[in-house]
Structures are given as structure tokens and as C-alpha cells.
Design a protein around this motif. Structure first.
Motif, mmCIF file in Angstrom:
data_model
loop_
_atom_site.group_PDB
_atom_site.id
_atom_site.type_symbol
_atom_site.label_atom_id
_atom_site.label_comp_id
_atom_site.label_asym_id
_atom_site.label_seq_id
_atom_site.Cartn_x
_atom_site.Cartn_y
_atom_site.Cartn_z
ATOM 1 N N UNK A 33 0.775 -1.073 -0.502
ATOM 2 C CA UNK A 33 0.079 0.122 -0.262
ATOM 3 C C UNK A 33 0.890 1.201 0.130
ATOM 4 N N UNK A 34 0.098 2.045 -0.832
ATOM 5 C CA UNK A 34 1.734 3.726 -0.819
ATOM 6 C C UNK A 34 0.169 4.550 -0.846
ATOM 7 N N UNK A 35 -0.096 5.626 0.393
ATOM 8 C CA UNK A 35 -0.221 6.752 -0.291
ATOM 9 C C UNK A 35 0.542 8.311 -0.018
ATOM 10 N N UNK A 36 0.408 8.927 -1.211
ATOM 11 C CA UNK A 36 1.150 10.271 -1.048
ATOM 12 C C UNK A 36 0.309 11.438 -1.084
ATOM 13 N N UNK A 37 0.410 12.787 -0.117
ATOM 14 C CA UNK A 37 -0.139 13.353 -0.591
ATOM 15 C C UNK A 37 0.880 14.896 -1.205
ATOM 16 N N UNK A 38 0.369 15.489 -2.282
ATOM 17 C CA UNK A 38 0.606 16.424 -2.731
ATOM 18 C C UNK A 38 0.033 17.654 -2.149
#
Lengths: 250, 424, 495
Positions: free
Chosen positions: B330-335
Motif C-alpha cells: 500500500x502506498x499513499x502520497x499527498x501533494x
């Protein structure tokens, strides 16, 4: 009048002076080399000219065709014809190389009053240039510089230069990490641009690249200022004697 | 019509409507609704003190009194262009006249056949919004794809019209893919520009042995809408459930996905993107239950935040003792594009089997200054350069979608989103 | 890394199996009456001859505690604790007046534990640690036996540098202004249930003050020993590093093997002012209970550091091998601009042990940095949870966090859980979090065994490799001890 004219330019990062009153003039059609030991301010000079954030100009000026370069945004400098070949080309995951090149080219064509290229026209030109640089075509499909080897990245820089046709190219340590074949390809790329309205500033630590791109003038940068200028023979002298002698002078 | 606000208003409405709701005469369904009403009545809208709702506050909902959608409208709605043959729900009700997919069936008309199927996966006591849905659902999509059948691509359009007062609807979608069946289902949830409504759908999805469901959800609700969805999916041996959720519309949106891999070699992909502008709050919450051996799961979630917006990602991977050889990622990224935005994320692993490969990652950051400079140094104007980098950031999630129609629809929604917002 | 190179040697030196610190010292003790009420709080305060303000402070905490509920949000499960069925004060009857007067039985106890109290001795430390022991730097030790500090070594030498290192009871008498200023300033009385309990009944612990600009010339350490039956230990440690100072502090803990569960609820407060740096290392080896989950220490600990000063730094390193239940989250409040927080942790849950541990990094100042490296090992029926919070406030521009959480499972009846919370309200902050779960691969084990290692040696080696990034943060002597502990703690987990 010189195409690029730097007068008494000083700049600092985080309050630390890096450039300490540089003066330098590159006339149209000439290729100049800036050589210097590590930490002399070579890369800072190229970033300041290209307008990277974080560098504060504390004095002096830099003009390009008489226009105040330092007042422009990075993209305006690019549009005006200034091209920086990065020492460490930046990876842009998710940004396709073709899309990137076409967007950049069209942005510059627009300011020149030239019509934008559609995808087909662009691909045709790009393929020609790539062939000349012995670059495989699939590099167009990949993310910008993502997974490129050091040599591929540098060739990608030269490809961009060939496409954007700048009037002034600054090559920031483009020779670092290149084998001799790649070096020749890069040099050929630059030499192919040679024209009365094209100038280049080659920033390098070693004289190696200057065997293939013969400069009109060589400047030695030490501790943020030019301590010596001369013809191509100066590069050979430096190679032989090292920077120690000029460092003392500074 | 009553004007009681919040949870009490819904409980009140249930009391009044109970005998007239679809399937009211079916004892099993009435009992199901009764239990749900009891637990929803007791809990109300979840507060931030409930761990699962730590970062999403439904308190504002408590002050709104919602109406039931009034009557069935005939015509008079302008629907967005179709992505594929579709089934249309307007204000939560099936519109046969606007639907053109031959497999479309209304759940409300088949309730007597659904004993032992409806309500099997949903957990009204655990998820209060599913409780509210169970209490008050009136209709939904009933879809079954027969053994070995390729169901092609279907669009489920959920459209809300603008009414004087806010309205609430709670569709229940029941989907079953028989062994070896396949389907691409793309839900578009949207509404008239000025509409204020609560859209509270619950999906119950069964993917049988070797079946494959690609489930896209494009949440592009009206700006003043609340979207609170709960998806339950169960995947049998060798089955594949591929979910992509775009969270882009509404004032407050939460998409909750509970997937259970109950047969060996089942696979699950859950991907998504949240695109947020000023004033929006979006929450993606996933719970993945690895209950069988040799299963794999992949999750990639991307959130872009601008203005004063708030994004939430919560993702839990549970690996049960029986689920040896699990491969979970699982990967979660926020910009972040604005100093006023806030992102909260809570990835979570709960592992009871030893021969597993599980990992998660999370990153938060702003646009990379070096990348931005590189683009600008090539003559690309700053706004254009930013838009390119935003698209590149979202690209990874979109590219993970294998099915072409869905990928195309997503690319259209994602590309140009920031360009349009920045220009506005 | 020398710490890792010595693994095999260290592992080989382990001959006896099981918990070897489980003996009991037979010594005459004085107890307060069993149970907890205001009178007990007054009793403790009176025993320690405390000033009025401290008694009031305790009573306020006790009043708060009575209104609070035991936290239930963690993953640990245990039978209800009967707070009335324990002693809150237990001390050897003969209080020592100086190091020379310490009861010989106590000295023998600490010798048996490998803790030298006599100053001429350097840390004889750990068997098989090598002959270089003589050359090692001395370590000043504060030894806490049940409720009281029995001895503190090297005090005079430290005093020359202006460093105060003594039991907190003594500091209350000799440096009341410092204690009053900082006690409860990082962990307030009502912070949480166990902290409130500690504030009411804490008995002893260490106090450290390092003055401006002083680098503490030796490692400071406290050795905690629970000995008496049915006794809770409530230690309180307070460390203040004044501007520009540096200190490294170690703590170790053991307890006898008993069938009952004993409660240990400590509070540790660290304060780092401008440019100060505190390194706090723990090797927690409380009795973990037997292979059937009977007995063992309940370890509910609140540890928190305030990086108040600019460029201050606090580094927590913990090796948690003991206790039936571990519930602790050593945290850093990064208030000062450019301050740095670090958390390095190894936690083992074997047999029926449960560990719920992690950290909170609260970024408030600009350019604050934090690093979290957590290694959880689960074996037997053990349940191991990493629980952590990284919060970036709106003014923490340029803040950075990197978190790495790795779990290793040995056997299929244990559990490994990761629960990180990431909350960011700052545009220019950068947060990265990674977590992985794995097991010891068959081919790794086979490879080691083919080269002649036993199964357990192989596991020990692989586990030490897994924990390397954390172990290398420990001072040398502790690193060796920690490696042996890991090996012992996992005995019987594979096979």
C-alpha cells in the motif's frame, strides 16, 4: 556588444558569499570556458544565470542582449534563448519525455512568434535529432530522465539543446561521469550548434571536454571571482600545473 | 415532512416510513432495517471520538434537516454524456426511461428474491452510515453476471437534481459475478450545480471464483453535496476485484471500502485519487481483509490539496493467521499546493501470519523545487510546469488501471483538473 | 560495526537459558500499608521529608487520577489491575548514608546483576564482553531498589563539573528550585491515567542537571530493580540539559520471577534547552512472565522530551525485551527551531508478551527534524504493535520526518501491527513513512546452519542483523548486553 555580459556579480546562499564580483563577457558566436577547482562557485554561476531560487544576488549585473537577465523568471530567460545543461539533470517521474520536450519547445516557439508544433511535426524533428545523438527512440516514451544512465541523461540535455536552439548554452560540468564516446557525442552536439549567433559557456573542472570543443577564451574561477583569463592554451597549462598556482594568486 | 435535523431526523423518518418502505412486508428485511435503525439511533452520526472517524467530522450534518426525494421526476434532467451503456438513478431512484443497459434491474422490484443475499456483507452496527442506508434504502442496482459471461462495460450514473431543500438518498447496490464472469462497472456520481444533498450509497459485491470485476467510481458530486459511500466486496478463490475511486466533488466526501479476500489466490487492487480545492474535505478509508492464503493486494492512493482543503487517508491491511503467503502493498502520497491545506493519514498493518510480505508507505510534501526549476529553465511557464507536475503525480494511480474505458474516463477527469482549477 | 561483529561471540557466551535475573534478594524491608488512598500519598511524602508544595502537588495528581479512566485504546489486553492490592512503598530498612555503608547484600545483588556500584570498578559488565573492559570509560550509576535509591556513584567527580546526578528524593532536598521549576513541566499531572498515578505515588528515580556548556564526561545510568512482592514501582526521572550541554543516560531494569503481575508506572521527563543534547538509552528487561503467560511486569510508562531550545536534540533508544505488557511512547515535542528528535526502538514480544510501543514527534518549530526507526519482533503468541504519531504544526516550515517500521514474525501464532498517524498542516514539510513485515527466510536459516551455526545461533544472528540500525545507537556496553538479551528473549521461539 557581448551577448552575455556579467559585471561585478556577487551572490550568496544562506548568507554565505559564493560569487564575489565576477566580470565576464561572452560575445556572440564565441565559446568560453570557465574552469575552477571544487567550491570555486562554478555551479552557482550557472544557477544564478538561469534564475534558480535560493541564490541571492547581492551586487553587480548580468545582461543578455542588453536585457537585464536577473529581473527575469527562469522560463523568461529560457524563452530569451538561455539554456542550462544541468550537471545533475532532474528526474520527473510521470512526465513523459516527449510531452515535456514538446511543451518546452512550443513555449519557446510561442515567444519567438513561431507557430506551435503538433505532435506529428514534433516527433519528426525529435526523431531526427535523436538519431544524430545515437539515442534510442524509446527514450521519448519514458519519464524525463527516469531510469536514464548518467550518459543518457547528459545526451538528453544535449537533445533538448538541439531542439530548443538557444543562443547561449551554459554547460554545467556536462563532462562529469561521461565516457569518451559519450563525451564526443556531447561535443559534436555543441559544435553542431556553432553559428555567429550562438555562444556557449562551458563550465568544467577538467580540460578533457575542451579537447573536443575548442574554446575561444578560458577563464579561471577561484573563490568566486575570475583570477585569470586567456586563450585555449590556458586550459592545458591548468591541466599540467593544477589549480594551486592560480589559487595562490587569489 | 419533518424538520428534525441530524441523526434524530433520520430515526424519526424511519419510524414514520417503516411500513411503507420497499419490502416492508418481508419480515427478514423489516428485521434487518429494525436492527440497523436501533444501532444508528443509539450511535447517531459518528463523532471524532470514534477511532474510524478520527479525522472526519460529520457534526455539520447534524445541523441539516434533509428531505426525502419527493416524487419520481419524468424527464427534465440534463445528464452528463455517457461513458458506456448505462443505468441511471436520479435522486436515488431507478429511471428505466433514461437507462439503456439491457442488464439494468431495480433492486426495489426484486426484494423478495434477495433474502440471504441483501445485507450479508454490510455491517450496519459497525459502520453507522451503512446503518443509515440499511434503515432507509429505497432502491439501487441489482446486477448479476452469469457464469463465464463477459458483462462488458456498464456505467452506473447517480444524478442528483437541485431542490429547494437538501435531500438525502441511500441507494443499495447489489452486485454478483458468478464464477468466471467479468465486468467493468463505472459509477459516475454527480448532480446539478446548485444541488444540496446527501448521497449515501452502499455496495454489496460478490466476486465468485475466477471472476473479475473492475469497479471505477468517479465521485464528482455538486460542490455543496455530501457523499458518504461504503463498499463491501468479497472475493472468492482466484477472483479479482479492481477498484479505483476518484474523490473530486462534494463539500464533504468519504469513500469507505471493505474488501475481504476469502479464497486462495484472490487479488485486489484498490487505487484512487483525491483532488481537493478550497473548502473541500475528502476521506478515503480502506480496510483489506486477507483471510485466505496466496492472495495479493495493491493499493496506491494520491491526494492533491489546494486552498483550505483537508484530505484524509486511512488504510488498514489485516492478514489473518490462515492467510500465509500474502503479498500486500500500500502506498499513499499527498501533494500540498497550499499553506492552508491539511492532510492526515493513517496506514495500518495488522498481521497474524508469519509467511507474508506486507508493506506500506506514506509521503507528504509540496512540489519538488528542483523539478519545477528544471521545467522552467526549459522555458515552460510556472503555472504550466506546476500543472505538469500535478498530473505526473496523479499519473501513477491512473496508470495502475488496466481496463481502458475506465482509464480513459479517469485520465479525462484528472488531466486538466488542476489547470482548470488554477485558471478559475 | 563492532556491535554486530561481536554478535556470535556474545551469543555463544550465553549458556544458561531463561530469565537469569529472576532471583530474589532476602533483605529486611519496610512497607507502607497495602492499598492506595490519600494517607498513602501523605505517607510517601512524609517518608521522603518532602516540602509542602510537593505534597500538595501529589494530592492534586491523586485527585485527578481518581476522576480518570484506564486507557483502552491500545492493543494490549490484560486482567483488571486491583490498585488496592499492592504496596506503594517498599524500601530496605537500613537506609545507606554513603556508598560505603550500603548493605553488603544489596551490593551483592547488583554485582550479580552485573552492575558495579563501587567506583574503582569499571563496568565489569557483561561476561564475554572482551578484555578491553579495563580501558572503558567509567559509568556513574544510580541504583533504585524497589521504592528508593540505594546508591549513586561518582557523585563527587560529577559535582566538579557542576553536574547534579542524584536520586530525585535527594534533589528535592538539595535543589528544590530546579525540581519545582521542571517537575511536571513536560508531562503534566493529568496527562494520562498512569502518569497521574505516578505523580501521586512516585517514590524515587534519578535527577540530572547538566549546566550550561558542559559535556558530561561519563555515561550516567540508573539501574531499576523490583524485588519485593506485590509492590508497584513508580519511578520518576527528570533530566535537564542546560544551554549547550550534552549528556548520555542509560537505564536498565530487572525483577524477580513471580507468578503475580507487578505494576511499573514510570514517568520520565527530559528538557533540552538551546543547543543541548540528551541521549537516553533503555534496556528494559523486566520479568516477562513464564512460557504460559503467568506473571510478569505490567510496564506502563510515560516518557517525553521537550526540545525547548533552538538546535536542541533528544535521542531515545530503547531495547524492550522484558515485561508481560509494555505500553510506552517516548516522545519529543520539538518546540525550538531546528531542534531534532530521534526514536530508535527494538521491541520483542515472545511467549505471551504484549508490546504496544512507539513514539510521538510533535513538530512545532521551524526546520525541526525527526527520525523514527522501529524494529518489532513477534514470536510465540506475542503481539507487537508499533503506534506512532507524527504531527506537523502550521509553523513548522521546512520540517522533516522519516519513519521506518519493520516487523519480523517468528511462528504463525504471533501478531505484528503497525499503527502510524501522520498529521500535516504545513506546506513545506516533508514526511516519509515506510513499514514492512517479513519473517526469517528458510534459505537464510539454512545458509547459516550449513555454515555450522545452530538454529538458535542463526536466529540470533539474523535478529541482530534486523535490529542493527537500532543497536548501533546504543553505547557499546549496552549494545553487547542488548544483543545477548535479544537472543535469550527469543529462546525456544524456533524449532
Amino acid at each position: 556588444m557581448g551577448m552575455l555580459k556579467i559585471e561585478n556579480l556577487s551572490a550568496e546562499i544562506d548568507g554565505k558569499t559564493i560569487l564575489n564580483g565576477i566580470s565576464l563577457e561572452v560575445p556572440a558566436g564565441e565559446i568560453h570556458a570557465v574552469m575552477g577547482p571544487n567550491g570555486s562557485g562554478k555551479s552557482t554561476l550557472s544557477y544564478v544565470l538561469a534564475g534558480r531560487e535560493g541564490y541571492e544576488v547581492t551586487g553587480g549585473s548580468a545582461t543578455f542582449h542588453g536585457q537585464d537577465l536577473l529581473a527575469l523568471d527562469p522560463e523568461e530567460r529560457a524563452a530569451a534563448g538561455l539554456f542550462l545543461a544541468f550537471q545533475y539533470p532532474v528526474e520527473l517521474p510521470g512526465v513523459g519525455n516527449a510531452n515535456f520536450l514538446r511543451t518546452a519547445l512550443n513555449a519557446i516557439r510561442k515567444t519567438r512568434g513561431e507557430p506551435e508544433l503538433d505532435a506529428m511535426q514534433f516527433l519528426k524533428i525529435a526523431r531526427e535529432r535523436m538519431k544524430a545523438l545515437s539515442m534510442p527512440e524509446d527514450m521519448l516514451k519514458r519519464g524525463v530522465n527516469v531510469g536514464f544512465s548518467g550518459g543518457e541523461k547528459k545526451r538528453n540535455e544535449v537533445l533538448q539543446m538541439a531542439l530548443l536552439r538557444p543562443q547561449l548554452a551554459i554547460l554545467d560540468e556536462t563532462d562529469s561521469g561521461l565516457d569518451i564516446d559519450a563525451l564526443k557525442i556531447v561535443a559534436d552536439g555543441v559544435n553542431a550548434q556553432r553559428a555567429p549567433d550562438f555562444s556557449a559557456l562551458i563550465i568544467t573542472h577538467y580540460q578533457r571536454l575542451l579537447d573536443y570543443i575548442i574554446p575561444d577564451r578560458v577563464h579561471v574561477l577561484v573563490k568566486g571571482r575570475i583570477v585569470k583569463s586567456g586563450g585555449p592554451e590556458l586550459a592545458h597549462a591548468l591541466e599540467k600545473e593544477g589549480y594551486a598556482s592560480v589559487q595562490e594568486a587569489a | 415532512m419533518n424538520a428534525v435535523a441530524g441523526a434524530a431526523g433520520f430515526s424519526h423518518r424511519f419510524e414514520g416510513l417503516r411500513s411503507r418502505l420497499p419490502g416492508a412486508k418481508l419480515p427478514w428485511l423489516d428485521a434487518l432495517r429494525g436492527e440497523a435503525a436501533e444501532s444508528f439511533g443509539a450511535q447517531g452520526f459518528p463523532t471524532r471520538r470514534v477511532e474510524a472517524w478520527k479525522y472526519t467530522d460529520l457534526n455539520p450534518l447534524g445541523h441539516v434537516s434533509f428531505d426525502e426525494p419527493l416524487t419520481l421526476l419524468d424527464g427534465g434532467v440534463t445528464l452528463p454524456p455517457a461513458i458506456a451503456p448505462r443505468v441511471v438513478f436520479v435522486d436515488g431512484r431507478f429511471r428505466e426511461d433514461l437507462s439503456d443497459h439491457p442488464g439494468a434491474r431495480s433492486l426495489a422490484r426484486h426484494l423478495p428474491e434477495l433474502e440471504g443475499r441483501l445485507g450479508v456483507l454490510a455491517q450496519p452496527a459497525r459502520e453507522p452510515m451503512a446503518g443509515l442506508n440499511t434503515m432507509l434504502f429505497e432502491d439501487g442496482l441489482l446486477l448479476e453476471i452469469g457464469e463465464g459471461v463477459d458483462g462488458g462495460v456498464m456505467e452506473l450514473l447517480s444524478y442528483a437534481t437541485a431542490c429547494e431543500r437538501p435531500q438525502a438518498f441511500h441507494p443499495r447496490h447489489l452486485i454478483r459475478l458468478a464464477p468466471g464472469a467479468s465486468l467493468t462497472l463505472i459509477e459516475t456520481a454527480t448532480g446539478a450545480a446548485r444541488a444540496r444533498y446527501l448521497h449515501n450509497p452502499v455496495y454489496e459485491i460478490e466476486v465468485a471464483e475466477g471472476a473479475r470485476l473492475t469497479h471505477g467510481r468517479l465521485q464528482q458530486e455538486a460542490r455543496e453535496a455530501w457523499h458518504l459511500s461504503t463498499v463491501y466486496a468479497r472475493v472468492a478463490a482466484g477472483g479479482v476485484y479492481d477498484n479505483f475511486t476518484l474523490n473530486a466533488g462534494g463539500k464533504l466526501a468519504r469513500n469507505e471500502i471493505h474488501t475481504a479476500l476469502t479464497g486462495a489466490r484472490a487479488q485486489c487492487h484498490m487505487n484512487g485519487a483525491q483532488l481537493l480545492v478550497d473548502g473541500q474535505h475528502a476521506d478515503t478509508t480502506t480496510a483489506l481483509d486477507h483471510a485466505a492464503p496466496d492472495c495479493s493486494s495493491r493499493q496506491t492512493y494520491k491526494t492533491v490539496l489546494s486552498g483550505k482543503s483537508r484530505g484524509v487517508f486511512q488504510g488498514k491491511i489485516l492478514v489473518r493467521q490462515a492467510a500465509q503467503k500474502t503479498d500486500g502493498y500500500q502506498m499513499n502520497q499527498a501533494l500540498l499546493l497550499s499553506p492552508d491545506a491539511e492532510i492526515d493519514s493513517k496506514p495500518q498493518l495488522e498481521i497474524y501470519a508469519d509467511d507474508v510480505k506486507c508493506s506500506h508507505g506514506a509521503t507528504v510534501g509540496e512540489l519538488d523545487a528542483d523539478q519545477l526549476f528544471y521545467l522552467r529553465a526549459r522555458g515552460i511557464p510556472e503555472s504550466e510546469a506546476k500543472a505538469m507536475l500535478v498530473e505526473a503525480f496523479l499519473q501513477e494511480a491512473v496508470e495502475s488501471v488496466a481496463e481502458e474505458t475506465l482509464r480513459g474516463a479517469l485520465a479525462r477527469a484528472v488531466d486538466g483538473w488542476w489547470r482548470a482549477e488554477a485558471a478559475a | 560495526m563492532p556491535a554486530v561483529n561481536e554478535t556470535i561471540e556474545a551469543v555463544q557466551s550465553v549458556t544458561d537459558s531463561g530469565y537469569k535475573w529472576g532471583f530474589e534478594t532476602d533483605i529486611e524491608m519496610e512497607f507502607a500499608p497495602k492499598g492506595l488512598n490519600e494517607d498513602i500519598v501523605r505517607f510517601i511524602s512524609k517518608k521522603k521529608n518532602e516540602p509542602e508544595w510537593l505534597l500538595e502537588w501529589r494530592l492534586r495528581a491523586f485527585a485527578l487520577w481518581q476522576t480518570m479512566e484506564e486507557p483502552r485504546w491500545s492493543a494490549v489486553k490484560y486482567n483488571p489491575i486491583d490498585y488496592q492490592d499492592a504496596y506503594y512503598y517498599a524500601a530496605p530498612k537500613q537506609g545507606p548514608k554513603s556508598l560505603e555503608e550500603v548493605d553488603p547484600e544489596l551490593l551483592r545483588t547488583y554485582e550479580k546483576l552485573g552492575i558495579p556500584l563501587r567506583e574503582q570498578e569499571v563496568l565489569a559488565g557483561v561476561e564475554g564482553a572482551g578484555s578491553a573492559a579495563d580501558a572503558r570509560m567509567p559509568i556513574a550509576v544510580d541504583a533504585v531498589f524497589d521504592s528508593v535509591s540505594v546508591a549513586t556513584s561518582y557523585k563527587a567527580r560529577l559535582e566538579k563539573e557542576g553536574i547534579i546526578f542524584c536520586s530525585i528524593s535527594e534533589a528535592v532536598q538539595t535543589h528544590p528550585e530546579l525540581v519545582r521549576k521542571y517537575l511536571g513541566s513536560v508531562v503534566p499531572q493529568g496527562d494520562n491515567f498512569f502518569a497521574a498515578l505516578n505523580c501521586a505515588v512516585f517514590t524515587d528515580g534519578s535527577f540530572v542537571y547538566v549546566p550550561k556548556g558542559v559535556r558530561c564526561p561519563m555515561e550516567l545510568s540508573t539501574y531499576f530493580r523490583i524485588n519485593a512482592k506485590s509492590t508497584g514501582q513508580f519511578e520518576r526521572t527528570l533530566i535537564i540539559a542546560d544551554e549547550g550541554s550534552t549528556v548520555s543516560y542509560l537505564e536498565g531494569c530487572t525483577a524477580p520471577m513471580r507468578d503475580e503481575n507487578q505494576l511499573h508506572a514510570a514517568v520520565v521527563e527530559l528538557v533540552a534547552l538551546d543547543d543541548a543534547s540528551i541521549k537516553y538509552s533503555t534496556v528494559q528487561n523486566w520479568y516477562p512472565g513464564d512460557a504460559n503467560g503467568k506473571g510478569g511486569i505490567y510496564n506502563f510508562v510515560t516518557k517525553r522530551a521537550a526540545c525547548r531550545g533552538k538546535r536542541s536534540k533528544v535521542s531515545w533508544t530503547q531495547v524492550e525485551t522484558g515485561s508481560a505488557i509494555t505500553w510506552k511512547y517516548p516522545s519529543c515535542i520539538l518546540q525550538g527551531d531546528d531542534s531534532v528528535g530521534e526514536f530508535y526502538s527494538v521491541a520483542i514480544a515472545n511467549n505471551w508478551q504484549q508490546a504496544d510501543t512507539g513514539t510521538k514527534m510533535i513538530h512545532l518549530g521551524a526546520r525541526t527534524k525527526s527520525t523514527i526507526v522501529s524494529k518489532g519482533i513477534s514470536a510465540g503468541q506475542g503481539q507487537n504493535t508499533y503506534r506512532g504519531l507524527v504531527r506537523i504544526g502550521p509553523r513548522a516550515s521546512g520540517a522533516r520526518n522519516f519513519t521506518q517500521c519493520d516487523s519480523l514474525l517468528i511462528g504463525d501464532k504471533c501478531g505484528a501491527h503497525t499503527v502510524p498517524y501522520i498529521e500535516n498542516r504545513c506546506l513545506t514539510a516533508k514526511v516519509e513513512h515506510e513499514a514492512t513485515t517479513s519473517r526469517i527466510a528458510e534459505d537464510q536459516l539454512f545458509y547459516c546452519r550449513q555454515r555450522g551455526l545452530s538454529q538458535e545461533e542463526a536466529v540470533g544472528m539474523i535478529v541482530n542483523g534486523f535490529c542493527r540500525e537500532v543497536l548501533k545507537e546504543l553505547p557499546m556496553e549496552f549494545a553487547v548486553e542488548a544483543q545477548k538479551l535479544l537472543q535469550i528473549s527469543l529462546e525456544g521461539s524456533v524449532g
